[in-house]
Design a protein around this motif. Sequence first.
Motif, short mmCIF file in Angstrom:
data_model
loop_
_atom_site.label_atom_id
_atom_site.label_comp_id
_atom_site.label_asym_id
_atom_site.label_seq_id
_atom_site.Cartn_x
_atom_site.Cartn_y
_atom_site.Cartn_z
N PHE A 117 3.09 -7.42 -14.64
CA PHE A 117 2.74 -6.52 -13.55
C PHE A 117 1.35 -6.89 -13.05
O PHE A 117 0.51 -7.35 -13.83
CB PHE A 117 2.74 -5.06 -14.02
CG PHE A 117 4.01 -4.64 -14.72
CD1 PHE A 117 5.04 -4.05 -14.01
CD2 PHE A 117 4.18 -4.87 -16.07
CE1 PHE A 117 6.21 -3.68 -14.64
CE2 PHE A 117 5.35 -4.51 -16.72
CZ PHE A 117 6.38 -3.91 -16.00
N ALA A 118 1.10 -6.69 -11.76
CA ALA A 118 -0.20 -7.06 -11.20
C ALA A 118 -0.63 -6.01 -10.18
O ALA A 118 0.18 -5.55 -9.37
CB ALA A 118 -0.13 -8.43 -10.55
N MET A 119 -1.89 -5.65 -10.23
CA MET A 119 -2.46 -4.74 -9.24
C MET A 119 -3.90 -5.15 -8.97
O MET A 119 -4.51 -5.92 -9.72
CB MET A 119 -2.41 -3.29 -9.71
CG MET A 119 -3.27 -2.98 -10.92
SD MET A 119 -3.41 -1.21 -11.29
CE MET A 119 -1.74 -0.79 -11.74
N LYS A 120 -4.44 -4.65 -7.88
CA LYS A 120 -5.84 -4.87 -7.53
C LYS A 120 -6.57 -3.54 -7.57
O LYS A 120 -6.06 -2.51 -7.12
CB LYS A 120 -5.96 -5.51 -6.14
CG LYS A 120 -5.52 -6.97 -6.10
CD LYS A 120 -5.68 -7.56 -4.71
CE LYS A 120 -5.43 -9.06 -4.72
NZ LYS A 120 -4.11 -9.42 -5.23
N VAL A 121 -7.77 -3.55 -8.13
CA VAL A 121 -8.62 -2.36 -8.19
C VAL A 121 -10.05 -2.76 -7.87
O VAL A 121 -10.43 -3.92 -8.07
CB VAL A 121 -8.57 -1.69 -9.59
CG1 VAL A 121 -7.16 -1.24 -9.93
CG2 VAL A 121 -9.09 -2.65 -10.67
N ASP A 122 -10.83 -1.82 -7.36
CA ASP A 122 -12.26 -2.13 -7.22
C ASP A 122 -12.96 -1.70 -8.50
O ASP A 122 -12.43 -0.93 -9.30
CB ASP A 122 -12.86 -1.49 -5.97
CG ASP A 122 -12.79 0.03 -5.98
OD1 ASP A 122 -13.23 0.64 -6.97
OD2 ASP A 122 -12.29 0.61 -5.00
N ASP A 123 -14.14 -2.22 -8.70
CA ASP A 123 -14.81 -2.00 -9.99
C ASP A 123 -15.12 -0.53 -10.25
O ASP A 123 -15.22 -0.11 -11.40
CB ASP A 123 -16.09 -2.85 -10.10
CG ASP A 123 -17.06 -2.61 -8.95
OD1 ASP A 123 -16.71 -1.87 -8.01
OD2 ASP A 123 -18.16 -3.19 -8.98
N ASP A 124 -15.25 0.29 -9.20
CA ASP A 124 -15.51 1.71 -9.39
C ASP A 124 -14.29 2.44 -9.96
O ASP A 124 -14.42 3.56 -10.46
CB ASP A 124 -15.92 2.36 -8.07
CG ASP A 124 -17.30 1.93 -7.59
OD1 ASP A 124 -18.08 1.47 -8.44
OD2 ASP A 124 -17.58 2.04 -6.38
#
Length: 321
Positions: A117-124
């Motif tokens: 599985f893959a997702m993108k998140v910002d560091d916050d």
Amino acid sequence: MHDSSNSKTTNPVTTFCTGRFLIDLPAGSLSSGGNYRYDFAHIDRPKPMSKDDFERDIRARQTLLQTTRHDSGASMLVEAIRPDEQSAILVSWNHDASTSMMSMTGHRWIEGLAFSFAMKVDDDHKAEGLKAMHELLGRLHSRSDNNIPTDPGYCFEGGFIANPEWENEEAGIDIDIAGHPDAFVSVWFYPLAMSKHDRPLLERMHSGLQTLGRLATAVRVLSKGNRQIGPYQGQEFLVTVPNSGGGRSHSFIWETEGQGTLDTPAIKIELTTGHHDQNSNAQRTTLNDAQALQLWNAVLTSFRLRPTQVAPASTTSGTPP
């Protein structure tokens, strides 16, 4: 796949489970591909793999990220987590110049299959992303094609995510129709807020025909109008058009725009005939209009929410990490 009988037809069918929905097609029909997203994570098709090969694959992924440099001079790898012996989560910068956006991949080995599985998140929102990935991996089960779960949750090819609560869920699948190599059915569903149309289906199709001008005379409308399928209020537009094989292809569409909640998504179902083969060669349409309409009605009316032992909990919003 799962062969079953349907109250609407005496013909044998194959039942497909996608997301939280079921749809029946003629027995022997096969899925030719799918695109799945669950709780903002893209789901790769599971790969047959031994446990040793799974461990080697995780080590190789981690080593590559560790040895690739970020523009800051640090490693691209931000964090590697092993929730248990069968799971791994890798967090890395999204690209070598990223200062806030991260990529997060989750991996789990179950009974000879490797899931990713893959997702993108910002560091916050890294902590929220990790929590979501931990929960996803913990709810994951392998699933054979002929297994239709009775517990609430999300079906995808080779797997099942058990969860009574609806998350932000999407899917798109193509199904080749048994006995008709030129024909396939496509099913999509997606949260309304992510793919809202400017206008309903019939308005868009009418406008599209107007832009064709004289070419629109080649399009034959077999049926159009409002149509309710189960609890879903929608519209259908059924036409035939000339194809490169010298015949006519069917293009049947039904869609509902949903009601703006996670458990009432936008849904689109299509039947296409006369499409090209894998070598881009024109194929003869094997269904006449009456047969195509009969098949369409049987398939469309079979679409339904999968019955479960526990009623899915309704949720009204989803906030991406």
